[in-house]
Write a protein that holds these residues in place. Structure first.
Motif, short mmCIF file in Angstrom:
data_model
loop_
_atom_site.label_atom_id
_atom_site.label_comp_id
_atom_site.label_asym_id
_atom_site.label_seq_id
_atom_site.Cartn_x
_atom_site.Cartn_y
_atom_site.Cartn_z
N TYR A 138 0.85 -1.20 0.00
CA TYR A 138 0.00 0.00 0.00
C TYR A 138 0.88 1.25 0.00
N TYR A 139 1.88 1.25 0.87
CA TYR A 139 2.79 2.38 0.96
C TYR A 139 3.49 2.62 -0.38
N ARG A 197 2.69 5.56 -2.81
CA ARG A 197 3.80 6.48 -2.59
C ARG A 197 3.71 7.24 -1.26
N PHE A 198 3.63 6.48 -0.20
CA PHE A 198 3.60 7.09 1.12
C PHE A 198 4.95 7.73 1.41
N ALA A 199 4.93 8.94 1.92
CA ALA A 199 6.17 9.71 2.11
C ALA A 199 6.98 9.18 3.29
N PRO A 205 -2.74 5.93 2.28
CA PRO A 205 -1.82 5.32 3.25
C PRO A 205 -1.51 6.26 4.42
N GLU A 206 -1.80 7.52 4.25
CA GLU A 206 -1.55 8.49 5.32
C GLU A 206 -2.56 8.34 6.45
N TYR A 207 -3.71 7.77 6.13
CA TYR A 207 -4.78 7.68 7.12
C TYR A 207 -5.30 6.25 7.26
#
Lengths: 242, 787
Positions: B50-51, B55-57, B174-176
């Motif tokens: 998912y990350y 593209r989770f930072a 992916p941030e939440y």
């Protein structure tokens, strides 16, 4: 010495045309066939027969360990044939003393405690110490079974059986696991109990020589009584040999 | 060997209840192992993909306002791979069907769909269209909790202006993965949601044209996160940076990473206990089997079977039930794993939480259980294999008893013979007795530890929702306000009590350690908000200096009396030195408190507040809520009761499920130990017990002797199990505690009562089953044979 005279007492136990059939898988085995006999107060009876003669089956029925398939059993005139499990337990508890071939002592209990096991649950027992004195084991009563010889263990078993003052003492091959000398010693204890306490005693054995110590000898073969013989010349165990 | 296998099979069938008990214990252990390790792997790999897919930072930073041109400078920092600037704003929402105001986090997205960092996965609907500033993609959880559909409208107060937002898509990011309101720990999906909307629209609404207030970036392979953060902090200090931070401080990642760690812990402990019990059970069952079959073993050897053949035959008695248990456990484990994955889907918002089941898990579980079988069987089998046939033909030496504890004079008379039998048996085999006690105690301990987390969470709810807070709701202003704002609030009908506080972002530094942490300025420690520790005891706010939570003090390596350096990240950005006035052992998160006037003095900005706790009149709440929905300065509100309810609802089902599973497993464990113990005693002592029956003891009297032993074992095991259970819980608390939350070590009385009831019931049940066998003792057969 009145007890020593033979069949003078009242009938303690009556066996009337008792048969026993076991079903072993698909085969029926007739272990007893219409067996009848009476046992009288104070007598010592030897039940003689080879293996498979039905003597153990008869002893089990007399001792309340088994029930007949047919026929009746009377104890002190009361019919026991229809007794249920609880009645039989009470019967064994109050009236019967057992001595087994392999002693069947409780290994975790001392000699004294093995006897107390019975005196605890009997209505009018003798003191456990007294019972052990009777079998000449007063000095070893705090020993565990593993610390006693076979003969000693069997004497403890006898003490345990008689301590409740049973009406009937049943001994199943009591010398079967013992050597000659020890066997005779144990038989002498059985004689002593029979004479001194007047307990009706039934010894089953395949050893013909032992019959000589009995008041009466019952011969069995193939599930039937072939002969009931009165022993006119009773010997003491020390006079026996085999 | 064919006939030997037939013998094995028939005898296994004859011993089926004992063998099934062993298999069940193995199945429990393996199922926990398989389910937990597969879930851990599933979470890990789902998170990782998912990350990377979205593209989770790696590094995040909030600033007050920075020009877009700064992006180029960021790109030039060594080790930075990709950068994205955003506009993020927290606003008050008016959701159809919801009385009270909700809070929304608006996150800017490019007008056209292009791959970006912290991208959005579109579950339903479509992407926003350029030229439609009202269009938003709303978070899936928020939409589901409020029953919203594509096309529904939600009102929002953005920068003081009321706007209507139209939902065109349902998304997640992916941030939440763990979606909670800023500053909160518990999700309240009805009242907090994330909205992705056009950057142009947000720029216009917030007067942020050519600027951004949120920066995220990914690092190049091998880059130093620490160095990049340092550079960012230096670069953006003058733009009101609140300090850059890595994923480890990103709340959602933090929660999910902690969760994965917790699942990992559970892979080892429970299976180890279950397999240890299985080893023990196999050992006692096999020892007994081998000793009753001495003569058969002698015959086999006399006929020419080798030691290996005989040994393998008896090993089969261990391998078969263990294999059955392993297969059943693996199947059960997969089923539990799937179920658990579903539970995690409720807690965490993954685009798709895929349950991965790997061959490695099966292989490892087979290996583990085969190992258990081998260890359990080996000593029993070795003994028999090594006997020469002639010796094996002879009966075993009689059991030797020695005078023991009971043979002291003072006991002689008082104790009934039946009790003496029981005690001597226990005494004779002290090791077996001790191990039996420990095995039953394990079952008790699993029950205690299983319900411990329930107690801990209840306690946490009590402290967090009742002890700490007495307000009905909290309103958070979108920036610092003068204290005079209280008159505005007071003028609203229905506000009974209000208590302002101030959150001041800062960097706390002690020696070489530092931490980004807001300092909370409070008026009092005993107002609507109370300072209470883990045990719900009240803690005073120091007159001067700062009060740190214990965990924060530990992180900084600082103790009361030491002096802390505080760099404020807003306003005049002063750096000051503050003595640590004390510590407070709080359960959730990290906090730093001081008196609000001290905070005012240190920042040289007096009379500023950022939020207020309110107690309101329930009868006027509707009107009050309507007012809040339109107040321009309010960034969000949070309702304590609602948060509590939503948390309890979320947790209730998973708690019940885990209690049911653990209770079942612990019951199986206890049953297997007690029942097998009694069955083996029965086998060892059938002759003795039959003799006793012949001598005139009733069934109940011999049952007392046989089961009394198990009863005593169980009775001793219960307090021992309580102790092990407490120990296990403490370990669990330590292992599960993180910076986010600490598990309080608390036990309800009910926990112990429950464990007691379960164990007694299980012991009674196995007693009844053995009693049933006692009734079928063959009194005659046993007298005719020597053992």
């Amino acid at each position: 010495m009145a007890y020593n005279q033979g069949s003078i007492g009242q009938t303690v136990l009556g066996v009337d045309k008792v048969s026993k059939v076991y079903t072993m898988g698909e085969v029926k085995v007739e272990a007893l066939r219409h067996v009848s006999a009476d046992f009288y107060e104070g007598e010592l009876v030897v039940l003689l027969g080879t293996s498979g003669s039905g003597k153990s089956t008869l002893l089990n029925i007399i001792g309340g360990l088994d029930v007949p398939s047919e026929g009746r059993l009377y104890f002190r005139g009361k019919e026991m044939t229809a007794a249920n499990e609880d009645d039989l337990t009470a019967y064994r508890r109050e009236s019967i003393g057992f001595v087994f071939q392999f002693y069947n002592l409780i290994s975790s209990l001392t000699a004294l405690e093995n006897v107390q096991l019975v005196t605890e649950i009997s209505p009018e027992p003798m003191a456990a110490e007294e019972a052990l004195k009777l079998v000449s084991l007063a000095d070893r009563m705090n020993h565990f079974p593993s610390q006693l010889s076979g003969g000693e263990q069997q004497r403890v078993a006898i003490a345990r059986a008689v301590a409740k003052r049973p009406e009937l003492l049943l001994c199943d091959e009591p010398t079967g696991a013992l050597d000659y000398k020890t066997g005779k010693l144990v038989l002498d204890v059985i004689r002593k109990v029979n004479e001194e306490l007047g307990t009706t005693t039934l010894v089953i054995t395949h050893n013909v020589s032992i019959a000589a110590m009995a008041d009466r000898v019952i011969h069995m073969r193939s599930g039937e009584i072939t002969e009931i013989e009165r022993n006119e010349r009773k010997l003491s165990p020390s006079e026996l040999s085999w | 060997m064919k006939q030997l296998n037939r013998k094995l099979l028939r005898e296994l069938l004859r011993m089926k209840s004992q063998m099934l008990a062993v298999a069940a214990v193995v199945a429990c252990g393996i199922s926990v192992f398989v389910s937990m390790s597969s879930v851990e792997y599933s979470l890990k790999s789902t998170k990782a993909s998912y990350y990377s897919d979205y593209r989770f930072a790696d590094v995040f930073m909030q600033v007050k306002r920075a020009p877009e041109s700064m992006l180029e400078n960021v790109r030039n920092i060594q080790g930075v791979a990709a950068v994205r600037s955003r506009i993020v704003a927290d606003v008050t929402l008016d959701v159809p069907g919801l009385n009270e105001p909700a809070s929304g986090r608006l996150v800017s997205m490019p007008d056209r769909k292009v791959p970006v960092l912290n991208d959005v996965f579109l579950r339903e609907g479509r992407y926003i269209e350029a030229g439609h500033p009202e269009e938003v993609i709303a978070s899936e959880t928020f939409m589901e909790a409020n029953g919203l559909k594509i096309g529904d409208r939600v009102g929002a107060v953005i920068n003081g202006r009321w706007k209507e937002l139209v939902i065109v898509g349902m998304g997640l990011s992916p941030e939440y993965i763990y979606e909670v309101q800023p500053g909160a720990f518990f999700p309240d999906n009805r009242r907090f949601g994330v909205f992705w909307m056009s950057r142009d629209a947000l720029e216009a609404a917030l007067d942020m044209t050519g600027a951004f207030n949120d920066l995220s970036l990914t690092l190049a392979h091998g880059a130093s996160e620490k160095d990049v953060i340092q550079r960012l902090d230096d670069m953006f200090r003058r733009y009101g940076s609140l300090g850059a931070y890595g994923r480890s401080e990103q709340l959602s990642d933090r929660f999910i990473s902690d969760e994965i760690k917790q699942v990992g812990i559970q892979i080892t402990v429970l299976p180890a206990i279950f397999l240890a019990v299985a080893v023990f059970l196999l050992n006692i069952v096999l020892k007994r089997l081998v000793s009753t079959q001495r003569d058969q073993i002698a015959v086999m050897k006399a006929m020419g079977y080798t030691n290996e053949e005989v040994g393998l035959h008896y090993l089969g008695f261990a391998m078969v039930p263990v294999a059955i248990g392993a297969v059943a456990g693996t199947a059960l484990g997969i089923w539990l794993g799937l179920g658990l994955t579903k539970v995690y889907e409720d807690f965490y918002n993954f685009a798709e939480l895929i349950y991965y089941f790997r061959f490695e898990e099966v292989a490892l579980s087979v290996l583990l259980s085969a190992g258990a079988a081998l260890v359990g069987a080996l000593s029993a089998v070795k003994r028999v294999v090594s006997l020469p046939p002639a010796e094996a033909m002879r009966p075993e030496a009689p059991v030797v008893y020695k005078p023991g504890f009971l043979d002291r004079k003072e006991f002689q008379k008082k104790i009934p013979v039946s009790v003496r039998i029981i005690v001597r048996n226990l005494e004779r085999r002290r090791w077996k007795t001790a191990i039996s006690v420990i095995m039953i105690a394990f079952a008790v301990a699993i029950l205690i530890a299983g319900r411990y987390s329930y107690d801990a969470i209840n306690h946490l709810i009590l402290v967090e929702f009742s002890g700490k807070h007495r307000e009905d709701l909290t309103i958070i202003f979108n920036e610092s306000r003068p204290r005079s704002v209280q008159y505005n609030l007071a003028s609203l009908g229905g506000v009974l009590e209000q208590e302002f506080y101030r959150e001041e972002p800062a960097k706390l530094i002690y020696e070489h350690r530092s931490r980004r942490q807001s300092i909370t300025g409070l008026k009092t420690s005993d107002g609507l908000k109370r300072l209470v520790d883990a045990h719900n005891r009240q803690i005073q706010l120091p007159e001067t200096g700062i009060l740190l939570t214990t965990t924060l003090a530990d992180i900084l390596g600082i103790a009361p009396g030491d002096t802390l350096t505080v760099e404020f990240l807003q306003g005049k950005r002063r750096t000051v030195r503050v003595p640590v006035g004390g510590t407070i052992d709080e359960l959730l998160g990290l906090s730093a408190y001081m008196r609000i006037d001290n905070l005012d003095r240190l920042t040289e900005e007096a009379d500023m507040v950022t939020a207020a706790y309110l107690r309101i009149d329930g009868t006027e709440s509707e009107k009050l809520f309507a007012d809040f929905k339109e107040m321009p300065d309010v960034a969000g509100t949070s309702m304590l009761k609602a948060m509590q309810e939503s948390f309890e609802e979320l947790i209730a089902q998973s708690m019940t499920t885990s209690t049911v599973i653990l209770t079942t497993f612990a019951s199986i464990l206890a049953f297997a130990v007690v029942y097998n113990g009694a069955r083996i005693s029965l086998s060892e002592r059938a002759r003795e017990l039959s003799s006793l029956r012949v001598l005139g003891l009733t069934r109940h009297e011999i049952a007392f002797i046989l089961l009394g032993e198990q009863a005593i074992l169980t009775a001793i095991a219960i307090p021992v199990g309580f102790l092990i259970g407490i120990g296990l819980s403490v370990l669990l608390a330590l292992a599960l505690s993180s910076e986010l939350y600490r598990m309080p070590v608390v036990f309800s009385n009910f926990n112990f009562v429950f464990a007691l009831i379960v164990i007694v019931a299980v012991a009674l049940f196995s007693g009844i089953m053995v009693h049933y066998r006692l009734n079928r003792l063959d009194l005659i057969a046993v007298l005719k044979t020597r053992e």
